[in-house]
Every structure is written in structure tokens, then in C-alpha cells.
Write a protein that holds these residues in place. Structure first.
Motif, PDB file in Angstrom:
ATOM      1  N   MET A  99      30.139 -99.384  14.736  1.00 50.54           N
ATOM      2  CA  MET A  99      31.257 -99.583  15.660  1.00 50.54           C
ATOM      3  C   MET A  99      30.889 -99.231  17.098  1.00 50.54           C
ATOM      4  SD  MET A  99      33.761-100.934  14.083  1.00 50.54           S
ATOM      5  CE  MET A  99      32.541-101.818  13.104  1.00 50.54           C
ATOM      6  N   PHE A 100      30.190 -98.119  17.286  1.00 50.78           N
ATOM      7  CA  PHE A 100      29.794 -97.741  18.642  1.00 50.78           C
ATOM      8  C   PHE A 100      28.764 -98.729  19.209  1.00 50.78           C
ATOM      9  CE2 PHE A 100      31.004 -93.035  17.862  1.00 50.78           C
ATOM     10  CZ  PHE A 100      32.295 -93.302  18.298  1.00 50.78           C
ATOM     11  N   SER A 101      27.938 -99.303  18.342  1.00 52.87           N
ATOM     12  CA  SER A 101      26.980-100.325  18.785  1.00 52.87           C
ATOM     13  C   SER A 101      27.711-101.586  19.239  1.00 52.87           C
ATOM     14  CB  SER A 101      26.015-100.671  17.647  1.00 52.87           C
ATOM     15  OG  SER A 101      25.294 -99.540  17.231  1.00 52.87           O
ATOM     16  N   LEU A 102      28.733-101.977  18.490  1.00 54.47           N
ATOM     17  CA  LEU A 102      29.554-103.119  18.898  1.00 54.47           C
ATOM     18  C   LEU A 102      30.235-102.843  20.237  1.00 54.47           C
ATOM     19  CD1 LEU A 102      31.248-104.236  15.552  1.00 54.47           C
ATOM     20  CD2 LEU A 102      29.712-105.607  16.973  1.00 54.47           C
ATOM     21  N   TYR A 103      30.725-101.628  20.389  1.00 56.68           N
ATOM     22  CA  TYR A 103      31.387-101.230  21.634  1.00 56.68           C
ATOM     23  C   TYR A 103      30.443-101.388  22.829  1.00 56.68           C
ATOM     24  CZ  TYR A 103      32.987 -97.955  25.235  1.00 56.68           C
ATOM     25  OH  TYR A 103      33.340 -97.376  26.431  1.00 56.68           O
ATOM     26  N   MET A 104      29.210-100.901  22.701  1.00 53.52           N
ATOM     27  CA  MET A 104      28.254-100.989  23.809  1.00 53.52           C
ATOM     28  C   MET A 104      27.796-102.421  24.044  1.00 53.52           C
ATOM     29  SD  MET A 104      25.965 -97.507  23.454  1.00 53.52           S
ATOM     30  CE  MET A 104      25.557 -97.746  21.719  1.00 53.52           C
ATOM     31  N   GLY A 105      27.585-103.177  22.947  1.00 55.13           N
ATOM     32  CA  GLY A 105      27.193-104.575  23.087  1.00 55.13           C
ATOM     33  C   GLY A 105      28.266-105.404  23.769  1.00 55.13           C
ATOM     34  N   VAL A 136      37.874 -97.354  18.973  1.00 56.57           N
ATOM     35  CA  VAL A 136      38.833 -96.613  18.156  1.00 56.57           C
ATOM     36  C   VAL A 136      38.330 -96.472  16.721  1.00 56.57           C
ATOM     37  CG1 VAL A 136      41.146 -96.663  17.163  1.00 56.57           C
ATOM     38  CG2 VAL A 136      40.820 -97.211  19.577  1.00 56.57           C
ATOM     39  N   LEU A 137      37.837 -97.551  16.150  1.00 52.55           N
ATOM     40  CA  LEU A 137      37.311 -97.485  14.788  1.00 52.55           C
ATOM     41  C   LEU A 137      36.112 -96.546  14.712  1.00 52.55           C
ATOM     42  CD1 LEU A 137      37.532-101.202  13.569  1.00 52.55           C
ATOM     43  CD2 LEU A 137      38.815 -99.234  12.706  1.00 52.55           C
ATOM     44  N   GLY A 138      35.258 -96.584  15.744  1.00 51.24           N
ATOM     45  CA  GLY A 138      34.103 -95.687  15.766  1.00 51.24           C
ATOM     46  C   GLY A 138      34.522 -94.230  15.770  1.00 51.24           C
ATOM     47  N   LEU A 139      35.540 -93.891  16.539  1.00 47.38           N
ATOM     48  CA  LEU A 139      36.032 -92.512  16.583  1.00 47.38           C
ATOM     49  C   LEU A 139      36.672 -92.101  15.257  1.00 47.38           C
ATOM     50  CD1 LEU A 139      37.578 -92.427  20.178  1.00 47.38           C
ATOM     51  CD2 LEU A 139      35.590 -91.131  19.367  1.00 47.38           C
ATOM     52  N   VAL A 140      37.405 -93.016  14.622  1.00 49.14           N
ATOM     53  CA  VAL A 140      38.011 -92.719  13.317  1.00 49.14           C
ATOM     54  C   VAL A 140      36.934 -92.466  12.273  1.00 49.14           C
ATOM     55  CG1 VAL A 140      39.367 -93.688  11.421  1.00 49.14           C
ATOM     56  CG2 VAL A 140      40.153 -93.960  13.772  1.00 49.14           C
ATOM     57  N   PHE A 141      35.926 -93.336  12.228  1.00 52.17           N
ATOM     58  CA  PHE A 141      34.843 -93.171  11.254  1.00 52.17           C
ATOM     59  C   PHE A 141      34.067 -91.880  11.521  1.00 52.17           C
ATOM     60  CE2 PHE A 141      34.661 -98.061  10.928  1.00 52.17           C
ATOM     61  CZ  PHE A 141      35.680 -98.052   9.975  1.00 52.17           C
ATOM     62  N   TYR A 142      33.826 -91.581  12.804  1.00 56.84           N
ATOM     63  CA  TYR A 142      33.092 -90.364  13.153  1.00 56.84           C
ATOM     64  C   TYR A 142      33.879 -89.127  12.746  1.00 56.84           C
ATOM     65  CZ  TYR A 142      30.616 -86.822  15.856  1.00 56.84           C
ATOM     66  OH  TYR A 142      29.922 -85.697  16.215  1.00 56.84           O
ATOM     67  N   ALA A 143      35.190 -89.143  12.985  1.00 53.60           N
ATOM     68  CA  ALA A 143      36.037 -88.000  12.634  1.00 53.60           C
ATOM     69  C   ALA A 143      36.028 -87.776  11.121  1.00 53.60           C
ATOM     70  CB  ALA A 143      37.472 -88.229  13.127  1.00 53.60           C
ATOM     71  N   TYR A 144      36.124 -88.850  10.359  1.00 57.88           N
ATOM     72  CA  TYR A 144      36.108 -88.714   8.903  1.00 57.88           C
ATOM     73  C   TYR A 144      34.764 -88.192   8.425  1.00 57.88           C
ATOM     74  CZ  TYR A 144      36.792 -89.673   3.981  1.00 57.88           C
ATOM     75  OH  TYR A 144      36.900 -89.528   2.626  1.00 57.88           O
ATOM     76  N   TRP A 145      33.690 -88.696   9.029  1.00 51.49           N
ATOM     77  CA  TRP A 145      32.344 -88.249   8.646  1.00 51.49           C
ATOM     78  C   TRP A 145      32.179 -86.763   8.939  1.00 51.49           C
ATOM     79  CZ3 TRP A 145      28.167 -87.108  12.206  1.00 51.49           C
ATOM     80  CH2 TRP A 145      26.948 -86.873  11.558  1.00 51.49           C
ATOM     81  N   CYS A 146      32.628 -86.312  10.105  1.00 48.45           N
ATOM     82  CA  CYS A 146      32.526 -84.900  10.468  1.00 48.45           C
ATOM     83  C   CYS A 146      33.363 -84.011   9.536  1.00 48.45           C
ATOM     84  CB  CYS A 146      32.991 -84.680  11.904  1.00 48.45           C
ATOM     85  SG  CYS A 146      31.862 -85.305  13.154  1.00 48.45           S
ATOM     86  N   PRO A 169      35.889 -83.895  20.346  1.00 46.26           N
ATOM     87  CA  PRO A 169      36.324 -83.974  21.751  1.00 46.26           C
ATOM     88  C   PRO A 169      35.181 -84.300  22.711  1.00 46.26           C
ATOM     89  CG  PRO A 169      37.275 -82.055  20.678  1.00 46.26           C
ATOM     90  CD  PRO A 169      36.257 -82.607  19.735  1.00 46.26           C
ATOM     91  N   LEU A 170      33.989 -83.799  22.397  1.00 50.77           N
ATOM     92  CA  LEU A 170      32.840 -84.069  23.260  1.00 50.77           C
ATOM     93  C   LEU A 170      32.433 -85.546  23.165  1.00 50.77           C
ATOM     94  CD1 LEU A 170      30.767 -82.997  25.230  1.00 50.77           C
ATOM     95  CD2 LEU A 170      29.372 -82.236  23.288  1.00 50.77           C
ATOM     96  N   VAL A 171      32.484 -86.102  21.967  1.00 54.31           N
ATOM     97  CA  VAL A 171      32.182 -87.531  21.792  1.00 54.31           C
ATOM     98  C   VAL A 171      33.184 -88.376  22.571  1.00 54.31           C
ATOM     99  CG1 VAL A 171      32.109 -89.428  20.118  1.00 54.31           C
ATOM    100  CG2 VAL A 171      31.040 -87.247  19.568  1.00 54.31           C
ATOM    101  N   ILE A 172      34.450 -87.988  22.531  1.00 53.71           N
ATOM    102  CA  ILE A 172      35.480 -88.701  23.298  1.00 53.71           C
ATOM    103  C   ILE A 172      35.181 -88.617  24.797  1.00 53.71           C
ATOM    104  CG2 ILE A 172      37.921 -88.720  23.936  1.00 53.71           C
ATOM    105  CD1 ILE A 172      38.542 -87.751  21.099  1.00 53.71           C
ATOM    106  N   ALA A 173      34.766 -87.431  25.257  1.00 49.33           N
ATOM    107  CA  ALA A 173      34.429 -87.251  26.672  1.00 49.33           C
ATOM    108  C   ALA A 173      33.243 -88.130  27.065  1.00 49.33           C
ATOM    109  CB  ALA A 173      34.123 -85.782  26.954  1.00 49.33           C
ATOM    110  N   ILE A 174      32.239 -88.240  26.181  1.00 46.70           N
ATOM    111  CA  ILE A 174      31.073 -89.089  26.435  1.00 46.70           C
ATOM    112  C   ILE A 174      31.500 -90.550  26.571  1.00 46.70           C
ATOM    113  CG2 ILE A 174      28.958 -90.013  25.408  1.00 46.70           C
ATOM    114  CD1 ILE A 174      28.481 -87.208  24.217  1.00 46.70           C
ATOM    115  N   LEU A 175      32.371 -90.991  25.670  1.00 48.03           N
ATOM    116  CA  LEU A 175      32.844 -92.377  25.725  1.00 48.03           C
ATOM    117  C   LEU A 175      33.677 -92.637  26.980  1.00 48.03           C
ATOM    118  CD1 LEU A 175      33.831 -92.915  21.983  1.00 48.03           C
ATOM    119  CD2 LEU A 175      31.912 -93.969  23.200  1.00 48.03           C
ATOM    120  N   MET A 176      34.493 -91.656  27.362  1.00 47.13           N
ATOM    121  CA  MET A 176      35.299 -91.812  28.581  1.00 47.13           C
ATOM    122  C   MET A 176      34.409 -91.923  29.817  1.00 47.13           C
ATOM    123  SD  MET A 176      38.337 -89.063  27.662  1.00 47.13           S
ATOM    124  CE  MET A 176      39.159 -89.178  29.248  1.00 47.13           C
ATOM    125  N   LYS A 177      33.361 -91.088  29.872  1.00 47.23           N
ATOM    126  CA  LYS A 177      32.440 -91.142  31.004  1.00 47.23           C
ATOM    127  C   LYS A 177      31.654 -92.452  30.988  1.00 47.23           C
ATOM    128  CE  LYS A 177      30.301 -89.635  34.621  1.00 47.23           C
ATOM    129  NZ  LYS A 177      30.975 -89.628  35.915  1.00 47.23           N
TER     130      LYS A 177
END
Length: 287
Positions: free
Chosen positions: A168-174, A213-223, A237-245
């Protein structure tokens, strides 16, 4: 030599750090000689990726010459001739296979990943990059293949939730890269990618939002449910901050290339380094 090094784009090798993720998150970094094998695998995949860049530059030489940034690439600028680039590509392919042999004796799993990456990207350079949706899927698949490649070399079974997160994060960046290419193409009035005519800025924006959004949901479940450390959820929260930046940077005058975005901002680099430090603490020190 500087032209050939530039042709390899070694700065993009940072993407291949994903090869280390399965063993890193598995908590087995210090077991046996796994890191030595992964380092050789890293070199094998990096040279294979450079081979793809050479092929892509050969295929896109005419369009690159019309691009405000890509026209300075070695083949487009005439620093490296096409016949010389072809020979160089063959050398890179042979060296890649040699490093893979040293890494794991050419076991089928890792080699299949490398060949799959090569075939998909050659197909991409040969025409699939002009097919909407398919072009983005191939770009994202490269990141997932890197993770699977590392898992094969280290004999680690990666979490399916980790794979989904990377996907999901790869799709987001692509999608972000395509969105900014579309914007630049519209502003400059030049068509550097035929596929851009199938997209709109708003459409790509919506695709990006869904993927993030899907990437964050999957990451949260994995964590929360998969990793060995119960503290991993506090990295969310740090991952969210990275994505926001990251989003803030690609909203500026940028083509949206993930590596260029990461290396262009010291605050984003600091956030990523902080994330790595926390992961090391949570996975290897405070369990």
C-alpha cells in the motif's frame, strides 16, 4: 567512469534496503551469517536494478531529451552511446547473478524473485508503462519483490500484514510520482509520458488517499498483533508524521520520486532515522 556510475543511479539503491526488512522485523539480525548473505543479495539486486535503469534509459532516450531534468542523463545527453550502454547492461546482469550465487548458491526462490523483477521491468520499459493502472502496479510490485527476495535469502517467512503494508505504501509513493509528473507535464505543456493522458490530478489524489489509509491500517494491525514487541504500536504516530512530511514535500515543486523526496529534506531524514532507532530499541533492546 563518472558517466557510467551516473547511469547506474546508485542513489536509488536505498530502495533495496527493503531486502533487510524480513530478517530485521523477525528479530534474527544477529543469527548466523544472515547479514553477510543479505549484503551480497543487496549488491545482486542493486546491480539488477541498475540494469533496468540502463534499459529504461535506452528505451526512453528520445523522450528524455525533451524532459527538463532527464535530458541530463548520460544516454540522453550523449555522454554514453547506446551500444556502450547495451554492453554495460550485460556486464551488470552477469555481476548481479554472480553476487546472488555468492549469497545463497542460486537457490530457486531468490533467483525467481530477481528474474520476476527483471521481466516485469523490461515489460514496463517495452510498453506497459503506457498502460494506466498497470504502470503503477508494476512500480509498486518492485518494492514487494524486494521484501520477498530478502525473505528467500534469509529463509524467513515475512508477515502477510507486512507485505500488505509495503504494498500500500508503495502504491502511495508510485501514485504520488505520477501525480506530480502529471502536474509538471500540464504546467510545462510537454508530454513526457503517454500514460499521463489517462489520469487526472484529482483521480490520482484519491488513489493516493486510499493507498495511504489502507497502508496505515495494515501497519497498525501488524504492530498490534503480529510483531514480537508490544511497544511497536507506539511507532504508528511517527509513521503518520513521516507520511505527513512526505506529502508536504511532494506538494511543492517536485517530481515526486521517492528517493529524491527522501534525500531532499533533512527533517524527513531525521524522522526516518528516529523511526529506525525506535524499531531497534523495541525489537532488540526493550522487548
Amino acid at each position: 567512469m563518472k558517466s557510467y556510475v551516473k547511469l547506474m543511479r546508485p542513489q536509488h539503491w536505498v530502495k533495496n534496503v527493503l531486502i533487510f526488512l524480513p530478517v530485521f522485523f523477525n528479530g534474527s539480525v544477529f543469527k548466523g551469517n544472515v547479514m553477510g548473505k543479505l549484503f551480497l543479495g543487496f549488491l545482486a539486486f542493486s546491480l539488477c536494478a541498475s540494469l533496468i535503469y540502463v534499459i529504461n534509459d535506452i528505451c526512453d532516450v528520445e523522450k528524455d531529451r525533451m524532459h527538463e531534468k532527464k535530458k541530463y542523463r548520460p544516454i540522453a545527453s550523449g555522454e554514453v552511446s547506446i551500444p556502450a550502454a547495451v554492453v554495460f547492461a550485460v556486464v551488470l546482469g552477469v555481476c548481479s547473478e554472480l553476487f546472488l550465487y555468492l549469497a545463497d548458491g542460486m537457490k530457486s526462490g531468490a533467483n525467481v524473485c530477481l528474474i520476476l523483477y527483471l521481466v516485469l521491468n523490461i515489460a514496463y520499459s517495452s510498453g506497459l508503462k503506457n498502460r494506466p493502472i498497470i504502470d503503477i502496479m508494476i512500480l509498486a510490485s518492485g518494492f514487494v519483490i524486494r521484501v520477498l527476495f530478502g525473505a528467500q535469502i534469509s529463509n524467513v517467512v515475512p508477515s502477510q500484514w507486512l507485505i500488505l503494508t509495503i504494498m500500500m505504501f508503495s502504491l502511495y509513493m508510485g501514485l504520488g510520482k505520477r501525480r506530480n509528473e502529471w502536474r509538471k507535464s500540464t504546467e510545462l505543456g510537454t508530454e513526457t509520458r503517454a500514460v499521463l493522458k489517462y489520469y487526472t490530478y484529482e483521480l490520482l489524489n484519491r488513489y493516493m488517499l486510499v493507498s495511504m489509509v489502507l497502508g496505515l491500517v495494515f501497519y497498525a494491525y501488524w504492530c498490534a498483533g503480529i510483531t514480537a514487541s508490544t511497544l511497536m504500536i507506539w511507532t504508528l504516530p511517527l509513521v503518520i508524521a513521516i507520511l505527513m512530511k512526505y506529502e508536504m514535500i511532494i506538494e511543492t515543486d517536485s517530481y515526486g520520486d521517492p528517493v529524491d523526496v527522501l534525500l531532499s529534506d533533512k527533517y524527513l531524514i531525521a524522522l526516518v532515522l528516529l523511526y529506525v532507532i525506535l524499531i531497534c530499541l523495541f525489537m532488540y533492546v526493550i522487548i
